[in-house]
Design an enzyme around this catalytic site. Structure first.
Site, PDB file in Angstrom:
ATOM      1  N   LYS A 116      58.559-102.325   4.779  1.00  0.00           N
ATOM      2  CA  LYS A 116      59.651-101.419   4.375  1.00  0.00           C
ATOM      3  C   LYS A 116      60.900-101.656   5.244  1.00  0.00           C
ATOM      4  CE  LYS A 116      58.119 -98.461   1.110  1.00  0.00           C
ATOM      5  NZ  LYS A 116      56.969 -99.173   0.606  1.00  0.00           N
ATOM      6  N   LYS A 199      49.999-107.538  -5.027  1.00  0.00           N
ATOM      7  CA  LYS A 199      49.564-106.163  -5.263  1.00  0.00           C
ATOM      8  C   LYS A 199      50.341-105.505  -6.390  1.00  0.00           C
ATOM      9  CE  LYS A 199      50.204-101.945  -3.104  1.00  0.00           C
ATOM     10  NZ  LYS A 199      51.033-101.262  -2.154  1.00  0.00           N
ATOM     11  N   LYS A 202      54.165 -99.570  -7.541  1.00  0.00           N
ATOM     12  CA  LYS A 202      55.070 -98.739  -8.349  1.00  0.00           C
ATOM     13  C   LYS A 202      56.488 -99.293  -8.436  1.00  0.00           C
ATOM     14  CE  LYS A 202      52.791 -94.497  -6.968  1.00  0.00           C
ATOM     15  NZ  LYS A 202      52.766 -93.561  -5.861  1.00  0.00           N
TER      16      LYS A 202
HETATM   17  P1  TYM Z   1      50.239 -94.473  -2.568  1.00  0.00           P
HETATM   18  O1  TYM Z   1      50.902 -93.394  -3.310  1.00  0.00           O
HETATM   19  O2  TYM Z   1      51.023 -95.678  -2.218  1.00  0.00           O
HETATM   20  O3  TYM Z   1      48.969 -94.973  -3.345  1.00  0.00           O
HETATM   21  C1  TYM Z   1      47.961 -94.059  -3.727  1.00  0.00           C
HETATM   22  C2  TYM Z   1      46.614 -94.753  -3.693  1.00  0.00           C
HETATM   23  O4  TYM Z   1      46.603 -95.883  -4.586  1.00  0.00           O
HETATM   24  C3  TYM Z   1      46.155 -97.031  -3.895  1.00  0.00           C
HETATM   25  N1  TYM Z   1      46.813 -98.228  -4.446  1.00  0.00           N
HETATM   26  C4  TYM Z   1      46.176 -99.378  -4.712  1.00  0.00           C
HETATM   27  N2  TYM Z   1      44.887 -99.730  -4.546  1.00  0.00           N
HETATM   28  C5  TYM Z   1      44.547-100.972  -4.921  1.00  0.00           C
HETATM   29  N3  TYM Z   1      45.436-101.882  -5.442  1.00  0.00           N
HETATM   30  C6  TYM Z   1      46.726-101.561  -5.627  1.00  0.00           C
HETATM   31  N4  TYM Z   1      47.563-102.428  -6.163  1.00  0.00           N
HETATM   32  C7  TYM Z   1      47.153-100.261  -5.245  1.00  0.00           C
HETATM   33  N5  TYM Z   1      48.343 -99.617  -5.258  1.00  0.00           N
HETATM   34  C8  TYM Z   1      48.115 -98.374  -4.768  1.00  0.00           C
HETATM   35  C9  TYM Z   1      46.561 -96.801  -2.442  1.00  0.00           C
HETATM   36  O5  TYM Z   1      45.807 -97.598  -1.564  1.00  0.00           O
HETATM   37  C10 TYM Z   1      46.292 -95.324  -2.296  1.00  0.00           C
HETATM   38  O6  TYM Z   1      44.937 -95.087  -2.014  1.00  0.00           O
HETATM   39  N6  TYM Z   1      50.022 -93.150   2.208  1.00  0.00           N
HETATM   40  C11 TYM Z   1      49.330 -92.957   0.952  1.00  0.00           C
HETATM   41  C12 TYM Z   1      49.246 -91.494   0.561  1.00  0.00           C
HETATM   42  C13 TYM Z   1      48.643 -90.651   1.629  1.00  0.00           C
HETATM   43  C14 TYM Z   1      47.268 -90.575   1.967  1.00  0.00           C
HETATM   44  C15 TYM Z   1      47.181 -89.657   3.044  1.00  0.00           C
HETATM   45  C16 TYM Z   1      46.107 -91.180   1.457  1.00  0.00           C
HETATM   46  C17 TYM Z   1      49.325 -89.827   2.468  1.00  0.00           C
HETATM   47  N7  TYM Z   1      48.440 -89.241   3.321  1.00  0.00           N
HETATM   48  C18 TYM Z   1      45.960 -89.335   3.642  1.00  0.00           C
HETATM   49  C19 TYM Z   1      44.896 -90.845   2.051  1.00  0.00           C
HETATM   50  C20 TYM Z   1      44.819 -89.942   3.138  1.00  0.00           C
HETATM   51  C21 TYM Z   1      50.112 -93.719  -0.108  1.00  0.00           C
HETATM   52  O7  TYM Z   1      51.230 -94.095   0.095  1.00  0.00           O
HETATM   53  O8  TYM Z   1      49.513 -93.877  -1.272  1.00  0.00           O
END
Ligand code: TYM
Length: 335
Positions: A116, A199, A202
């Site tokens: 980022k 990957k 979004k």
């Molecule tokens: P976020 O919103 O980026 O993604 C949500 C979940 O989706 C998974 N993910 C993927 N898994 C496999 N392949 C992909 N291409 C892919 N894209 C997204 C992410 O690994 C995630 O599990 N920081 C976290 C949100 C968060 C969180 C937490 C999660 C905040 N606090 C505490 C667990 C525990 C996030 O940005 O997720």
């Protein structure tokens, strides 16, 4: 009675959810929430969203959308707790407390921060301190309800590892307080992007969204990158370098998967056939989710807010108790 294992995970409110979110994380949310031996908390990480988004209306809208997505994929809000991160101010307090135990160098090393930061610097935007302390807030999310299990996709593993380290450090200095949170056993899931990038994400325009119609799925998959060396229909392919096969491995199974593998290697099936099978299987996953979602939309705009009010209250009670204990142990109780 045996204490239930606490499961916690979250998703940022940053637009439409996609197949990467589903296969990497949400699929497991649904499975775990149906397991009687688990107490599940699923939240919308709207405070994390602020590290990259500034439009309040978008953030509020995306939050409600994710509530509907959670229920559509099979989470029952009367069993699992669905809440907004911003409903639990104590999590921010815990972030400060844990931040005082976190080496800056560990935060600077996080792939999420580096990625980022590079992008922001390249665009001349500010690299806000929230991007750096993002994993500490995430550790607070996890340790607040004393989670035992954190189902997340591969990209989030370094963050969970930091939460584990902070739990250990806290326990060593102040006495046993937190369980060490575990990742799901088995392989870490990384869903590749349709453009052949590492990957599905979004912001990268390489996604199949959970809301995509069958026609859109077929169109997007038909344009997706495959084995670049397989130029003609009769060239044998190499599934190990093919994006579409990587998706097949996450979605297709049994004999169909074996046929795709063999058919590609021997040029028995062409890329278009292979893509058709994949599209069909993706549509089979998405259709029931979309059907359920359409029913939920009929319940009206207040429905997600009711779920969040209820869940926020439940989550806050549990997390506030932990934070009170932590403050007391650290010598900074409320006077
Ligand atoms: P976020 O919103 O980026 O993604 C949500 C979940 O989706 C998974 N993910 C993927 N898994 C496999 N392949 C992909 N291409 C892919 N894209 C997204 C992410 O690994 C995630 O599990 N920081 C976290 C949100 C968060 C969180 C937490 C999660 C905040 N606090 C505490 C667990 C525990 C996030 O940005 O997720």
């Amino acid at each position: 009675m045996k204490k239930k294992e606490v499961v916690l995970s979250g998703i940022r409110a940053t637009g439409k959810l996609h197949l990467g979110n589903y296969l990497g994380a949400m699929k497991f949310f649904a499975q775990l929430s149906q397991d009687d031996s688990k107490e599940c908390f699923f939240f919308i990480a709207n405070l994390h969203t602020l590290t990259t988004k500034t439009d309040p209306d978008d953030i509020k809208r995306d939050l409600k959308e994710i509530v509907l997505d959670y229920i559509s994929i099979g989470i029952d809000p009367s069993i699992a707790t669905i809440f907004a991160q911003s409903s639990v101010p104590e999590t921010c307090e815990l972030t400060w407390l844990l931040g005082c135990l976190t080496p800056v160098a560990d935060l600077e090393r996080m792939p999420h921060f580096k990625d980022k930061k590079d992008k922001k610097e390249a665009l001349g935007e500010i690299v806000n301190s929230g991007l750096l302390t993002y994993p500490v807030l995430m550790a607070a999310d996890i340790l607040g309800p004393r989670a035992n299990l954190v189902p997340v996709g591969e990209d989030q593993h370094p963050h969970v590892e930091l939460a584990r380290e902070l739990a250990r450090r806290f326990n060593t200095i102040y006495g046993e307080t937190f369980p060490i949170p575990e990742l799901l056993s088995g392989e870490a899931v990384r869903v590749p992007g349709l453009d052949g990038s590492g990957k599905m994400g979004k912001s990268d325009y390489n996604t199949i969204d959970l809301s995509d119609s069958p026609e859109t799925v077929i169109k997007k998959i038909s344009k997706a990158v495959t084995d670049p060396a397989r130029q003609r229909r009769n060239d044998p392919g190499d599934p190990s370098v093919c994006n579409i096969y990587a998706l097949h491995m996450l979605i297709s199974s049994g004999q169909e998967l074996a046929q795709v593998l063999e058919g590609c290697r021997t040029a028995d099936i062409g890329c278009m056939n292979c893509k058709e099978i994949l599209s069909k299987n993706i549509v089979n996953i998405l259709s029931p989710i979309q059907q359920k979602r359409a029913e939920l939309v009929d319940k009206g705009l207040d429905f997600p807010l009711e779920i969040l009010n209820d869940g926020g209250e439940r989550a806050r009670k549990i997390i506030a108790e932990t934070v009170e204990e932590v403050k007391d142990k650290m010598g900074v109780p409320m006077y």
